[in-house]
Motif scaffolding. Structure first.
Motif, PDB file in Angstrom:
ATOM      1  N   VAL A 182       0.873  -1.009   0.043  1.00 32.27           N
ATOM      2  CA  VAL A 182      -0.138   0.091  -0.014  1.00 32.27           C
ATOM      3  C   VAL A 182       0.752   1.390  -0.219  1.00 32.27           C
ATOM      4  CG1 VAL A 182      -1.743   1.354   1.227  1.00 32.27           C
ATOM      5  CG2 VAL A 182      -1.860  -1.240   1.058  1.00 32.27           C
ATOM      6  N   ALA A 183       1.914   1.324   0.679  1.00 33.09           N
ATOM      7  CA  ALA A 183       2.666   2.315   1.097  1.00 33.09           C
ATOM      8  C   ALA A 183       3.557   2.718  -0.439  1.00 33.09           C
ATOM      9  CB  ALA A 183       3.660   2.165   2.201  1.00 33.09           C
ATOM     10  N   VAL A 184       4.051   1.919  -0.965  1.00 31.90           N
ATOM     11  CA  VAL A 184       4.800   1.846  -2.112  1.00 31.90           C
ATOM     12  C   VAL A 184       3.809   2.176  -3.308  1.00 31.90           C
ATOM     13  CG1 VAL A 184       6.172   0.733  -3.905  1.00 31.90           C
ATOM     14  CG2 VAL A 184       6.740   0.136  -1.693  1.00 31.90           C
ATOM     15  N   GLY A 185       2.641   1.722  -3.323  1.00 31.46           N
ATOM     16  CA  GLY A 185       1.599   2.137  -4.144  1.00 31.46           C
ATOM     17  C   GLY A 185       1.043   3.338  -4.127  1.00 31.46           C
ATOM     18  N   GLY A 186       1.051   3.843  -2.901  1.00 25.74           N
ATOM     19  CA  GLY A 186       0.550   5.247  -2.823  1.00 25.74           C
ATOM     20  C   GLY A 186       1.485   6.064  -3.355  1.00 25.74           C
ATOM     21  N   ASP A 192      -9.187   1.327 -11.880  1.00 27.71           N
ATOM     22  CA  ASP A 192      -7.803   1.809 -12.131  1.00 27.71           C
ATOM     23  C   ASP A 192      -6.757   1.559 -10.830  1.00 27.71           C
ATOM     24  OD1 ASP A 192      -9.190   3.508 -10.553  1.00 27.71           O
ATOM     25  OD2 ASP A 192      -7.776   5.254 -10.880  1.00 27.71           O
ATOM     26  N   LYS A 193      -7.337   1.398  -9.617  1.00 32.05           N
ATOM     27  CA  LYS A 193      -6.564   1.083  -8.539  1.00 32.05           C
ATOM     28  C   LYS A 193      -6.134  -0.516  -8.531  1.00 32.05           C
ATOM     29  CE  LYS A 193      -7.307   5.065  -7.002  1.00 32.05           C
ATOM     30  NZ  LYS A 193      -8.262   5.554  -7.775  1.00 32.05           N
ATOM     31  N   LEU A 194      -7.100  -1.457  -8.952  1.00 35.46           N
ATOM     32  CA  LEU A 194      -6.692  -2.782  -8.947  1.00 35.46           C
ATOM     33  C   LEU A 194      -5.783  -2.949 -10.084  1.00 35.46           C
ATOM     34  CD1 LEU A 194      -7.549  -5.578  -7.946  1.00 35.46           C
ATOM     35  CD2 LEU A 194      -9.341  -5.568  -9.608  1.00 35.46           C
ATOM     36  N   ALA A 195      -5.762  -2.159 -11.271  1.00 36.51           N
ATOM     37  CA  ALA A 195      -5.029  -2.211 -12.296  1.00 36.51           C
ATOM     38  C   ALA A 195      -3.546  -2.064 -11.674  1.00 36.51           C
ATOM     39  CB  ALA A 195      -5.464  -1.519 -13.388  1.00 36.51           C
ATOM     40  N   LEU A 196      -3.539  -0.816 -11.030  1.00 41.66           N
ATOM     41  CA  LEU A 196      -2.141  -0.456 -10.510  1.00 41.66           C
ATOM     42  C   LEU A 196      -1.680  -1.484  -9.587  1.00 41.66           C
ATOM     43  CD1 LEU A 196      -0.034   1.662 -10.369  1.00 41.66           C
ATOM     44  CD2 LEU A 196      -1.420   2.914  -8.592  1.00 41.66           C
ATOM     45  N   ALA A 222      -6.414   7.065  -3.747  1.00 40.70           N
ATOM     46  CA  ALA A 222      -6.101   6.061  -2.636  1.00 40.70           C
ATOM     47  C   ALA A 222      -6.124   4.717  -3.253  1.00 40.70           C
ATOM     48  CB  ALA A 222      -7.185   6.158  -1.619  1.00 40.70           C
ATOM     49  N   LEU A 223      -4.704   3.943  -3.176  1.00 42.14           N
ATOM     50  CA  LEU A 223      -4.247   2.967  -3.583  1.00 42.14           C
ATOM     51  C   LEU A 223      -5.399   1.788  -3.013  1.00 42.14           C
ATOM     52  CD1 LEU A 223      -2.901   1.055  -5.847  1.00 42.14           C
ATOM     53  CD2 LEU A 223      -1.425   0.751  -3.882  1.00 42.14           C
ATOM     54  N   PRO A 243     -20.591   5.302   3.210  1.00 41.51           N
ATOM     55  CA  PRO A 243     -19.867   4.066   3.149  1.00 41.51           C
ATOM     56  C   PRO A 243     -18.233   4.281   3.116  1.00 41.51           C
ATOM     57  CG  PRO A 243     -21.287   4.318   1.275  1.00 41.51           C
ATOM     58  CD  PRO A 243     -21.283   5.511   2.026  1.00 41.51           C
ATOM     59  N   VAL A 244     -17.360   3.287   3.578  1.00 38.90           N
ATOM     60  CA  VAL A 244     -15.990   3.545   3.608  1.00 38.90           C
ATOM     61  C   VAL A 244     -15.051   3.829   2.493  1.00 38.90           C
ATOM     62  CG1 VAL A 244     -13.751   2.598   4.566  1.00 38.90           C
ATOM     63  CG2 VAL A 244     -15.817   1.798   5.578  1.00 38.90           C
ATOM     64  N   GLU A 245     -15.676   3.214   1.211  1.00 38.44           N
ATOM     65  CA  GLU A 245     -15.396   3.628  -0.122  1.00 38.44           C
ATOM     66  C   GLU A 245     -15.535   4.974  -0.593  1.00 38.44           C
ATOM     67  OE1 GLU A 245     -17.379   1.213   0.568  1.00 38.44           O
ATOM     68  OE2 GLU A 245     -16.076  -0.911   0.375  1.00 38.44           O
ATOM     69  N   HIS A 246     -16.777   5.704   0.150  1.00 39.67           N
ATOM     70  CA  HIS A 246     -16.999   6.860  -0.184  1.00 39.67           C
ATOM     71  C   HIS A 246     -16.557   8.195   0.911  1.00 39.67           C
ATOM     72  CE1 HIS A 246     -18.766   6.055  -4.188  1.00 39.67           C
ATOM     73  NE2 HIS A 246     -19.363   4.871  -3.466  1.00 39.67           N
TER      74      HIS A 246
END
Length: 558
Positions: free
Chosen positions: A54-58, A80-84, A283-284, A398-401
């Motif tokens: 998560v940290a490196v992805g961020g 896009d986050k899943l692809a990243l 947010a990744l 929602p947490v996602e929002h």
């Protein structure tokens, strides 16, 4: 030395080389997978952003050039986050395989590679927003676990027994080597450092089985640890969200008009369900914050700074409104737009309480993950329903929002107004600070552009001749849509019928009956807002302040 000894040395077979390359590649992948799994489990106790992936992805998200981010959104949409993450895992796998190959050749080569991996994780996690002393721990412990597994795997595949010596070697050493060779000819001998069988210098099945068991076991453990760690990390927040009881609004939303829908199959509903509402952010992985830990700090160029807890925010007067949000990355005809019922505290009331300085023309909102957005202060105090939202469609966010709290501001693109996982509001000026996307070539001021979209019929459809209902949605938040027009094959513009709306801050459904004739046809739509501004037909990409153009589809009538 006898002639027989000399001849033996000259004819002795050379020692077999190191283990095949795939052993090293598998070892590297297994060790790196173990590091990620261990890191994810430890991050569950220290906060999600501290997980190495998560940290490196961020950091990768923040460092990616703007065209790359636009490409990711255009191609992968909300995935896009899943692809990243998949891309990062692929790069890590290649790097891990390289480390493993080096380890099989020289142990310290591999350990240096592991150390480099750990340093990258430590730096990435330590520099994330809200980082604490515990954030680097998952990367450190994960790197140590990775190094330990590499050492163990290397010992499981020891170097083969030396079978010959150089002519200029010491006679005693040569004799010892010859005796060692003789002792293993045609027989098994245990390895001194791994306890596996070697025949004629070759690693035997028992060693391979142990190597494969350790490697596959580490990869399997990591495959379990990654989702388990994230689930543990999220369960506390989910339980805390479920316990939230939203207060009734002091300013409830007015009832929806009777004809808010055109009742044409295929048109998006007036209220977008929470599950279908688009999500575009930097947010990744979804930030997780319990309400008990949430604080909102309002500071900067204000006379009276203010800090609020979640309970204190809920105790304030609540406003409930239908508001349509749109992403600046939305292409003409795209679906990065949605309408929901929001519940929250008036931003204007909070600003009146802290009293911004006259020159504070920008309010910088900050997320728990460090994201920033700069909103014109004037837009937050001009009477529009700008909210610090705590509820969406009748439930806690929602947490996602953005749970616990996010911003919702009608009339502005989300990148300058809709910060999720909000923790800070700083009154500043546009001349003093550029927010996240402004530093990446987007406009500082971003009013939503008048847009319209054909939802039905879908592009490319084959239709039966006769009457066809053409319908869709149009939006011009905080100005409102006054007219929608449709045309066929560059013919005259035809007025569409508009559905009712509760306010100028929501999108508007429209419909138009078309008497379709056989052949291939092109349909276009455009909208006009209440200021008289007609949606421009010139096509323009989203960068820097939103896409323009008329949504155009092609259909075939049989």
């Amino acid at each position: 030395m006898s002639r027989i000894d000399m001849e033996t040395r000259k004819t002795a077979r050379p020692a077999p080389g190191p283990p095949k390359q795939w052993y090293g590649e598998l070892a590297g992948v297994a060790a790196t997978a173990l590091a990620l799994g261990v890191g994810e489990l430890l991050a569950a106790a220290t906060g999600g952003p501290s997980a190495p992936l998560v940290a490196v992805g961020g950091v990768a998200v923040d460092a990616a050039p703007t065209p790359v981010k636009e490409f990711a959104v255009a191609v992968f949409y909300t995935y896009d986050k899943l692809a990243l993450q998949a891309g990062i895992v692929l790069v890590l796998a290649v790097f891990a395989a390289f480390i493993g190959v080096l380890t099989m050749r020289r142990l310290w080569y591999g350990l240096v590679g592991v150390a480099l991996f750990g340093v990258i994780g430590v730096l990435a996690s330590a520099t994330r927003a809200s980082a604490t002393w515990a954030y680097p721990l998952p990367s450190v412990i994960g790197a140590l676990a990775s190094a330990g597994l590499l050492v163990l795997l290397r010992r499981t595949l020891p170097h083969p027994v030396v079978r010959d010596v150089e002519d200029d070697a010491d006679p005693d050493t040569a004799a010892a080597a010859q005796r060692a060779n003789t002792s293993v000819q045609g027989a098994r001998s245990p390895s001194s450092d791994a306890g596996i069988s070697v025949v004629d210098g070759a690693v035997q099945p028992a060693g391979r089985r142990r190597f494969l068991a350790l490697s596959i076991g580490a990869i399997g453990a990591a495959a379990v640890a990654l989702p388990v760690g994230r689930r543990l990390w999220a369960q506390r927040v989910a339980a805390a969200r479920a316990a939230v009881v939203l207060p009734p609004p002091s300013s409830p939303v007015p009832p929806l008009p009777a004809k808010v829908s055109v009742d044409v199959p295929g048109v998006k509903p007036f209220v977008t369900s929470t599950a279908d509402f688009y999500r575009i952010d930097t947010a990744l992985t979804v930030p997780q914050m319990e309400p008990k830990d949430w604080r909102l700090r309002i500071h900067g160029r204000v006379k009276r700074p203010l800090t609020l807890t979640y309970e204190q925010l809920l105790a304030r007067p609540m406003v409930e409104r239908y508001i349509t949000l749109a992403c600046v990355s939305n292409e003409v005809g795209g679906e990065l737009v949605g309408n929901a019922r929001w519940l929250g505290v008036s931003v204007k009331d909070l600003l009146d309480e802290v009293e911004p300085d006259d020159g504070a023309d920008q309010m910088v909102s900050r997320s728990v993950d460090g994201y920033t957005a700069g909103t014109p202060t004037a837009a937050l105090r001009d009477g529009r329903d700008a909210l610090l939202a705590v509820g969406m469609n009748g439930e806690p966010l929602p947490v996602e929002h953005g749970f616990p709290v996010r911003m919702v501001v009608p009339g502005l693109y989300g990148y300058v107004s809709a910060t999720k996982w909000l923790t800070e509001l700083e009154l500043s000026s546009f001349s003093d600070f550029s927010a996240y996307w402004v530093r990446r070539d987007y406009a500082a001021l971003a009013p939503v552009k008048t847009q319209s979209r054909i939802d039905t019929p879908a592009a490319g459809r084959r239709l039966a001749r006769g009457q066809v209902m053409v319908a869709g949605v149009a939006w011009a938040q905080h100005r409102g849509v006054s007219a929608v027009e449709v045309r066929v094959d560059d013919g005259p513009w035809q007025q569409a019928q508009l559905a009712a709306v509760p306010s100028v801050d929501t999108w508007r459904q429209w419909s138009w009956p078309w008497l379709a004739t056989p052949g291939k046809h092109r349909l276009q739509v455009r909208a006009t807002d209440h200021t008289g501004q007609v949606q421009p037909g010139q096509a323009h990409k989203p960068l820097p302040d939103g896409a323009t153009g008329w949504h155009t589809i092609k259909v075939t009538v049989t």
